[in-house]
Design a protein around this motif. Structure first.
Motif, PDB file in Angstrom:
ATOM      1  N   ALA A  14       1.413  -1.497  -0.350  1.00 32.67           N
ATOM      2  CA  ALA A  14      -0.008   0.169  -0.086  1.00 32.67           C
ATOM      3  C   ALA A  14       0.526   1.358  -0.311  1.00 32.67           C
ATOM      4  N   ASP A  15       0.197   2.563  -0.660  1.00 33.57           N
ATOM      5  CA  ASP A  15       1.194   3.890  -0.519  1.00 33.57           C
ATOM      6  C   ASP A  15       0.700   4.256   1.146  1.00 33.57           C
ATOM      7  N   VAL A  16      -0.086   4.139   0.858  1.00 32.64           N
ATOM      8  CA  VAL A  16      -0.622   4.389   2.798  1.00 32.64           C
ATOM      9  C   VAL A  16      -1.051   3.572   3.660  1.00 32.64           C
ATOM     10  N   VAL A  17      -0.596   3.782   5.244  1.00 35.05           N
ATOM     11  CA  VAL A  17      -1.074   2.403   5.739  1.00 35.05           C
ATOM     12  C   VAL A  17      -1.791   3.093   7.288  1.00 35.05           C
ATOM     13  N   VAL A  18      -2.494   3.297   7.058  1.00 33.16           N
ATOM     14  CA  VAL A  18      -3.132   3.373   8.580  1.00 33.16           C
ATOM     15  C   VAL A  18      -2.853   2.800   9.950  1.00 33.16           C
ATOM     16  N   SER A  19      -2.305   2.657  10.949  1.00 34.65           N
ATOM     17  CA  SER A  19      -2.569   1.655  11.982  1.00 34.65           C
ATOM     18  C   SER A  19      -2.740   2.705  12.720  1.00 34.65           C
ATOM     19  N   ALA A  20      -2.901   1.263  13.589  1.00 36.39           N
ATOM     20  CA  ALA A  20      -3.582   1.700  15.158  1.00 36.39           C
ATOM     21  C   ALA A  20      -2.924   0.714  16.221  1.00 36.39           C
ATOM     22  N   GLY A  21      -3.101   0.904  17.737  1.00 37.22           N
ATOM     23  CA  GLY A  21      -2.405   0.194  18.570  1.00 37.22           C
ATOM     24  C   GLY A  21      -3.143   0.336  20.057  1.00 37.22           C
ATOM     25  N   ARG A  22      -2.639   0.525  21.227  1.00 29.74           N
ATOM     26  CA  ARG A  22      -3.242  -0.608  22.305  1.00 29.74           C
ATOM     27  C   ARG A  22      -4.983   0.589  21.966  1.00 29.74           C
ATOM     28  N   GLY A  39      -0.986 -10.760  10.218  1.00 29.87           N
ATOM     29  CA  GLY A  39      -0.818 -10.266   8.892  1.00 29.87           C
ATOM     30  C   GLY A  39      -0.648  -8.909   8.980  1.00 29.87           C
ATOM     31  N   GLU A  40      -1.151  -8.393   9.498  1.00 38.69           N
ATOM     32  CA  GLU A  40      -1.691  -7.147   9.731  1.00 38.69           C
ATOM     33  C   GLU A  40      -0.313  -6.101  10.665  1.00 38.69           C
ATOM     34  N   GLN A  41       0.276  -6.595  11.296  1.00 40.69           N
ATOM     35  CA  GLN A  41       1.530  -6.103  12.401  1.00 40.69           C
ATOM     36  C   GLN A  41       2.652  -5.587  11.337  1.00 40.69           C
ATOM     37  N   VAL A  42       2.713  -4.338  11.929  1.00 34.89           N
ATOM     38  CA  VAL A  42       4.070  -3.580  11.343  1.00 34.89           C
ATOM     39  C   VAL A  42       4.533  -3.737  12.592  1.00 34.89           C
ATOM     40  N   GLY A  43       6.463  -3.580  12.374  1.00 34.52           N
ATOM     41  CA  GLY A  43       7.026  -3.660  13.519  1.00 34.52           C
ATOM     42  C   GLY A  43       8.097  -5.122  13.432  1.00 34.52           C
ATOM     43  N   GLN A  44       8.781  -4.820  14.300  1.00 33.71           N
ATOM     44  CA  GLN A  44      10.500  -5.455  14.106  1.00 33.71           C
ATOM     45  C   GLN A  44      10.173  -7.247  13.752  1.00 33.71           C
ATOM     46  N   THR A  45       8.974  -7.873  14.410  1.00 39.79           N
ATOM     47  CA  THR A  45       8.166  -9.287  14.369  1.00 39.79           C
ATOM     48  C   THR A  45       7.425  -9.233  13.983  1.00 39.79           C
ATOM     49  N   GLY A  46       7.509  -7.967  13.079  1.00 39.55           N
ATOM     50  CA  GLY A  46       5.974  -8.002  11.734  1.00 39.55           C
ATOM     51  C   GLY A  46       6.441  -8.126  10.585  1.00 39.55           C
ATOM     52  N   GLY A  98       5.182   4.502  20.317  1.00 40.94           N
ATOM     53  CA  GLY A  98       5.863   4.496  19.652  1.00 40.94           C
ATOM     54  C   GLY A  98       6.884   2.964  20.500  1.00 40.94           C
ATOM     55  N   ALA A  99       6.786   1.782  20.518  1.00 40.58           N
ATOM     56  CA  ALA A  99       7.464   1.212  21.105  1.00 40.58           C
ATOM     57  C   ALA A  99       8.816   1.255  20.253  1.00 40.58           C
ATOM     58  N   VAL A 100       9.849   0.865  19.948  1.00 39.09           N
ATOM     59  CA  VAL A 100      11.208   0.746  19.678  1.00 39.09           C
ATOM     60  C   VAL A 100      10.706  -0.074  17.869  1.00 39.09           C
ATOM     61  N   GLN A 101      10.086  -1.698  18.539  1.00 41.30           N
ATOM     62  CA  GLN A 101      10.198  -2.530  18.334  1.00 41.30           C
ATOM     63  C   GLN A 101       9.324  -1.674  16.952  1.00 41.30           C
ATOM     64  N   HIS A 102       7.944  -1.589  17.213  1.00 42.30           N
ATOM     65  CA  HIS A 102       7.049  -0.436  16.164  1.00 42.30           C
ATOM     66  C   HIS A 102       8.001   0.334  15.095  1.00 42.30           C
ATOM     67  N   MET A 103       9.102   1.628  15.783  1.00 42.99           N
ATOM     68  CA  MET A 103       9.274   2.316  14.557  1.00 42.99           C
ATOM     69  C   MET A 103       9.897   1.720  14.380  1.00 42.99           C
TER      70      MET A 103
END
Lengths: 318, 248
Positions: free
Chosen positions: A198-206, A243-250, A265-270
């Motif tokens: 995707a050109d644009v990704v919208v993610s949400a956290g807790r 499949g939607e997880q963005v980050g170090q283990t995603g 903004g945990a380091v793993q996500h960034m």
């Protein structure tokens, strides 16, 4: 270094965007460039001329109906050898990341994966590649005569430079017997765009508080024709699929625009989104670490901000 | 079923990374090391295959003395035996794959399981190179695995969907999140694992194919315009996205 082979991939009609990116990158090294694509028709490849490709080989294997990492790697290595190519470029996508190491082993080549920068200095390629989930980058070189690189998608820019393209179609003797592992079925995520494409990704956290509220995120993504992502916390809670997880283990994404809502903004996500071109963060905690890495930040309640933002963007896009 | 699982020692993903004094590696000070998270998934899958089919699970690591700590975790999770192929020098992916290959030849596993990548160098190379060195099929980034007789059916993630790949034993599988949820070792098992034997092998050397010349922390070059959450702030952000960064 004599000649570059770029491994191209098709979608149903033309080529994948990542293929244009690696053709464009290959052109910058001042070496002859040959494209290679397996089991497609000529009309699909023609568009590569727009991106400056002058020579392309279509290898057809009549007994090979589907993608097979073992057989495809053999075809690529054979083609490199028979055409005197000593530098092989792959897109760092699902297929490229599976094929490139096999090809490197067949050619006794060193291989650097997932490069975000590749240039020639003092007669050798120097690559930059993210490590530790993007928290650092290494600068590395390959010592062997043959060299294999994969380039991270969406990082190298596809640039047009119209050329005249000559296409050679060959029939490969590598086929079914070499396909010791092969794809037997393909399941597309129906109507859902992957965060990697995707050109644009919208993610949400807790901060989204529950799976039922994800409709806000989906609506905002829809305005852009973008994809929905999630933080690890959201996936671990079972609110969204892996499949939607963005980050170090995603997944590691580099979209044009990344919107992080309710993600501290945990380091793993960034690590998984820091190479995005533009980052917009929305969080009610003004001290959230995400605000240190974003281009734009809105300090506010996502439940109030996102619906308004969605409407305003919709108005602009008309 | 003879199952080999390869694991590596990596910094905890929550670690902050600082460039070491040599400029080529990270400063190990204050870093907590763990079993690579994807390798934990591979371990769990190996244990489940043993529970279903019988056989043995061997955990293997290529690394220095300190990597024994991660083998102890594997033993606590329930693997039957643990092997370290010892090296004190730095190494590239080919070196690791080559040493796993050498060991695998001595035990002829039915299946070799690894994490899809180790979260230190994130190279995603070892499973596929290993496949070439052993002449075995491999499937990368697997989220679902079924084995019936000799037939292996694996689902793997690709952009925008899934591929179902068919192959046969013996083969190599690289594990992705979603394949399973790894078990936590129980305290008595952690205690017992401390005294279990670990087989030691010397690494086979190979010419360095890739040389790391330096490591750096990417610069944060974001403008960082932080606004409030009022209507005027949202208007301003939309204007910036539209006019300044031109992404709308």
């Amino acid at each position: 270094m004599n000649k570059i082979l770029v491994y191209l991939e098709g979608n149903k009609v033309e080529l994948k965007r990542a293929s244009y990116e690696i053709v464009s990158a290959a052109r910058t090294f001042g070496l002859p460039v040959i494209g290679l694509i397996i089991n497609v028709v000529e009309s699909q490849v023609q568009i590569a001329a727009e991106y400056g490709l002058k020579e392309c080989i279509i290898a057809n294997s009549p007994t090979l109906n589907n993608y097979s990492s073992t057989a495809y790697a053999s075809i690529i290595a054979e083609t490199a050898k028979s055409n005197g190519c000593d530098v092989i470029l792959f897109a760092g996508n699902a297929a490229g990341l599976e094929l490139a190491p096999r090809v490197s082993a067949k050619l006794d080549a060193g291989y650097i994966s997932d490069c975000v920068k590749l240039e020639v200095a003092n007669g050798n390629f120097i690559a930059k590649k993210p490590v530790y989930g993007g928290k650092a980058q290494i600068i590395a070189k390959i010592n062997t005569e043959n060299k294999v690189f994969s380039l991270r998608p969406n990082v190298f820019t596809a640039t047009t430079e119209p050329a005249s393209l000559s296409i050679t179609t060959v029939t490969s003797s590598i086929g079914e017997a070499d396909a010791t592992s092969k794809v037997i079925n393909l399941a597309k995520n129906e109507g859902k765009l992957d965060v990697l494409e995707a050109d644009v990704v919208v993610s949400a956290g807790r901060g989204i508080k529950g799976p039922e509220n994800y409709i806000l995120i989906e609506n905002l993504a829809e305005v852009f024709g973008g994809a929905v992502g999630a933080s690890r916390a959201v996936v671990d809670a079972g609110w969204r699929p892996h499949g939607e997880q963005v980050g170090q283990t995603g997944k590691t994404v580099s979209p044009t625009l990344y919107i992080a809502a309710g993600i501290s903004g945990a380091v793993q996500h960034m690590a998984g989104m820091s190479t995005s071109k533009v980052i917009l963060a929305i969080n009610k905690d003004k001290d959230a670490p995400i605000f240190k890495v974003c281009d734009y930040g809105l300090v506010g309640d996502l439940f109030e901000v996102i619906p308004k933002l969605t409407e305003k963007i919709k108005a602009i896009k008309g | 079923m003879n199952i080999l699982v390869c694991i590596s020692r990596v910094p905890d993903t929550a670690s902050r990374v600082i460039v070491g004094s040599d400029g080529k590696t990270i400063d190990p000070q204050g870093i907590k090391y763990i079993v690579n998270p994807y390798d934990e998934i591979a371990l769990e899958e190996g244990l489940r295959l043993r529970e279903k089919n019988g056989g043995t699970v061997t955990a293997l690591t290529v690394g220095g003395e300190s990597s024994k700590e991660q083998l102890r975790t594997a033993l606590a999770m329930g693997v039957d035996s643990a092997v370290i192929v010892k090296t004190d020098s730095s190494f590239d992916s080919f070196f690791v794959a080559n040493n796993i290959s050498e060991y695998a030849k001595s035990i002829n596993p039915d299946i070799i399981l690894l994490g899809k990548q180790s979260v230190d160098f994130d190279s995603l190379q070892v499973p596929s190179i290993l496949g070439e060195l052993l002449g075995l099929p491999s499937v990368s980034v697997v989220t679902k695995l079924a084995i019936e007789g000799n037939t292996v059916t694996a689902e793997r993630e690709i952009e925008g969907g899934k591929e179902v790949v068919e192959t046969s034993l013996p083969c190599i599988i690289s594990a992705q999140k979603g394949l399973n949820d790894p078990r936590y070792p129980k305290l008595p098992d952690i205690m017992k694992a401390k005294s279990k034997p670990i087989e030691e092998k010397d690494a086979v050397n190979s010419d360095e194919r890739v040389t790391v010349m330096g490591i750096e922390i990417p610069l944060k070059k974001r403008a960082g315009i932080i606004l409030g959450g009022e209507d005027k702030d949202i208007d301003e952000v939309v204007r910036l996205l539209h006019e300044e960064s031109k992404v709308i």
